[in-house]
Design a protein around this motif. Sequence first.
Motif, short mmCIF file in Angstrom:
data_model
loop_
_atom_site.label_atom_id
_atom_site.label_comp_id
_atom_site.label_asym_id
_atom_site.label_seq_id
_atom_site.Cartn_x
_atom_site.Cartn_y
_atom_site.Cartn_z
N LEU A 76 -0.16 12.42 -9.10
CA LEU A 76 -1.57 12.75 -9.32
C LEU A 76 -1.77 14.25 -9.46
N GLU A 77 -1.03 15.03 -8.67
CA GLU A 77 -1.14 16.49 -8.77
C GLU A 77 -0.66 17.00 -10.12
N ARG A 78 0.21 16.24 -10.78
CA ARG A 78 0.69 16.61 -12.11
C ARG A 78 -0.15 15.97 -13.22
N ASP A 79 -1.25 15.31 -12.84
CA ASP A 79 -2.11 14.59 -13.79
C ASP A 79 -1.35 13.48 -14.51
N GLU A 80 -0.42 12.85 -13.81
CA GLU A 80 0.34 11.73 -14.36
C GLU A 80 -0.30 10.41 -13.94
N PRO A 81 -0.49 9.48 -14.85
CA PRO A 81 -0.98 8.15 -14.47
C PRO A 81 0.01 7.48 -13.52
N VAL A 82 -0.51 6.75 -12.54
CA VAL A 82 0.32 6.08 -11.54
C VAL A 82 -0.10 4.61 -11.45
N LEU A 83 0.88 3.73 -11.60
CA LEU A 83 0.66 2.29 -11.42
C LEU A 83 1.53 1.81 -10.27
N VAL A 84 0.93 1.10 -9.32
CA VAL A 84 1.65 0.55 -8.17
C VAL A 84 1.62 -0.97 -8.27
N MET A 85 2.81 -1.59 -8.31
CA MET A 85 2.93 -3.05 -8.29
C MET A 85 3.78 -3.45 -7.09
N VAL A 86 3.11 -3.83 -6.02
CA VAL A 86 3.77 -4.31 -4.80
C VAL A 86 2.97 -5.49 -4.27
N GLY A 87 3.46 -6.13 -3.19
CA GLY A 87 2.75 -7.25 -2.61
C GLY A 87 1.42 -6.85 -2.01
N SER A 88 0.58 -7.84 -1.73
CA SER A 88 -0.80 -7.58 -1.31
C SER A 88 -0.89 -6.75 -0.03
N ARG A 89 -0.04 -7.04 0.96
CA ARG A 89 -0.09 -6.25 2.19
C ARG A 89 0.31 -4.79 1.94
N LYS A 90 1.34 -4.59 1.14
CA LYS A 90 1.78 -3.23 0.84
C LYS A 90 0.71 -2.49 0.02
N LEU A 91 0.00 -3.20 -0.83
CA LEU A 91 -1.10 -2.57 -1.57
C LEU A 91 -2.13 -2.00 -0.60
N ASP A 92 -2.50 -2.80 0.41
CA ASP A 92 -3.48 -2.34 1.40
C ASP A 92 -2.96 -1.13 2.17
N LEU A 93 -1.69 -1.17 2.55
CA LEU A 93 -1.10 -0.06 3.29
C LEU A 93 -1.14 1.23 2.47
N LEU A 94 -0.80 1.12 1.20
CA LEU A 94 -0.74 2.32 0.36
C LEU A 94 -2.15 2.83 0.03
N ARG A 95 -3.07 1.92 -0.18
CA ARG A 95 -4.45 2.36 -0.40
C ARG A 95 -4.96 3.15 0.80
N HIS A 96 -4.68 2.64 1.99
CA HIS A 96 -5.11 3.32 3.21
C HIS A 96 -4.44 4.68 3.33
N ALA A 97 -3.13 4.74 3.03
CA ALA A 97 -2.40 6.00 3.15
C ALA A 97 -2.91 7.04 2.15
N LEU A 98 -3.33 6.61 0.97
CA LEU A 98 -3.81 7.53 -0.05
C LEU A 98 -5.25 7.98 0.18
N GLY A 99 -6.01 7.21 0.93
CA GLY A 99 -7.39 7.56 1.17
C GLY A 99 -8.19 7.60 -0.11
N GLN A 100 -9.00 8.64 -0.28
CA GLN A 100 -9.86 8.74 -1.46
C GLN A 100 -9.05 8.86 -2.75
N ARG A 101 -7.82 9.35 -2.65
CA ARG A 101 -7.00 9.51 -3.86
C ARG A 101 -6.59 8.16 -4.45
N ALA A 102 -6.73 7.09 -3.67
CA ALA A 102 -6.42 5.76 -4.19
C ALA A 102 -7.29 5.39 -5.38
N GLU A 103 -8.47 6.03 -5.48
CA GLU A 103 -9.36 5.73 -6.60
C GLU A 103 -8.74 6.12 -7.94
#
Length: 310
Positions: free
Chosen positions: A32-59
């Motif tokens: 994100l700091e390099r303005d690169e698009p990021v796609l995350v494909m993981v299981g539903s629980r891991k999605l929640d974990l990573l969203r929480h870890a990213l905070g507002q940047r998850a948007e």
Amino acid sequence: MTAGTTFHHEALFYAGEGEFAERCRDFAEEGLERDEPVLVMVGSRKLDLLRHALGQRAENVHFADMEVIGRNPARIIPEWGRFVSRQAGGGGMRGIGEPIWADRRPDELEECQLHESLINLAFASADSFRLVCPYDTAGLPAEVIAEARRSHPITSERGDPEPCGDYCGIDKAAAKFSEPLSEPPPDAFEMSVTLDGLREARGVVRRRARLAGLRERADDFVIAVNEILSNSLHHAHEDGELRIWNEPGGLVCEVRDHGLILKPLIGREEPAAGQVGGQGLWLVNLVCDLVQLRSSEDGSTVRMKMSHAA
């Protein structure tokens, strides 16, 4: 390691959910700091974990549920392909994809491992695409971790990514594609199918699907099996061999012939708009819960599985 101009396929070894969230967050934030698009494909629980870890940047991150997309692992490469196509000519891009987890069935695991080899072939010319595949060393057997090293040219543990000495090269994809599948159970139903016998074969599959409890999914399975049988009869110029057997929760149909398929990525690349032909296996992959295709000088096998629930 800085972003390069070629495909970067990395096995990221972590131990437990906390380390997963921390290291994948860092990788995504760097993108994100390099303005690169990021796609995350993981299981539903891991999605929640990573969203929480990213905070507002998850948007600013794209998320997709691997348990849905990767239920049939043959659907994963097309999803990455769409992501890469959207960024064409736009600089670097990043992905986090975890197709392998501890609860995968043995046949799903086998197909995921083929996928991890084929992805090196699929994106060999994808400039500036960094794809990280997390592997949980605390939950996966040692042989799965060893296979990940063979299919990823780059690995990382706690330190920086580095070239993997165990990587077998891009030829590994074709080698795995030619390995035979396990034999069906001894009580599997078998029949030889000719062009004139396609209607009878469809009837057999439909009856077995309904008896197996597939209900509204039975017709979809019939269409899928008929597509593969028709292709077999058309291209191999001989009778097709159909085998059917029950497994817990669903039904398996397998088609064998003596034809040779030279394209390991067949059915895993989205057909171009207006393309004529070459869409049969693609459609079968969309319909079935698991499709396993193997081909060698000894012939070709397509194994399709459908479960009770979509």
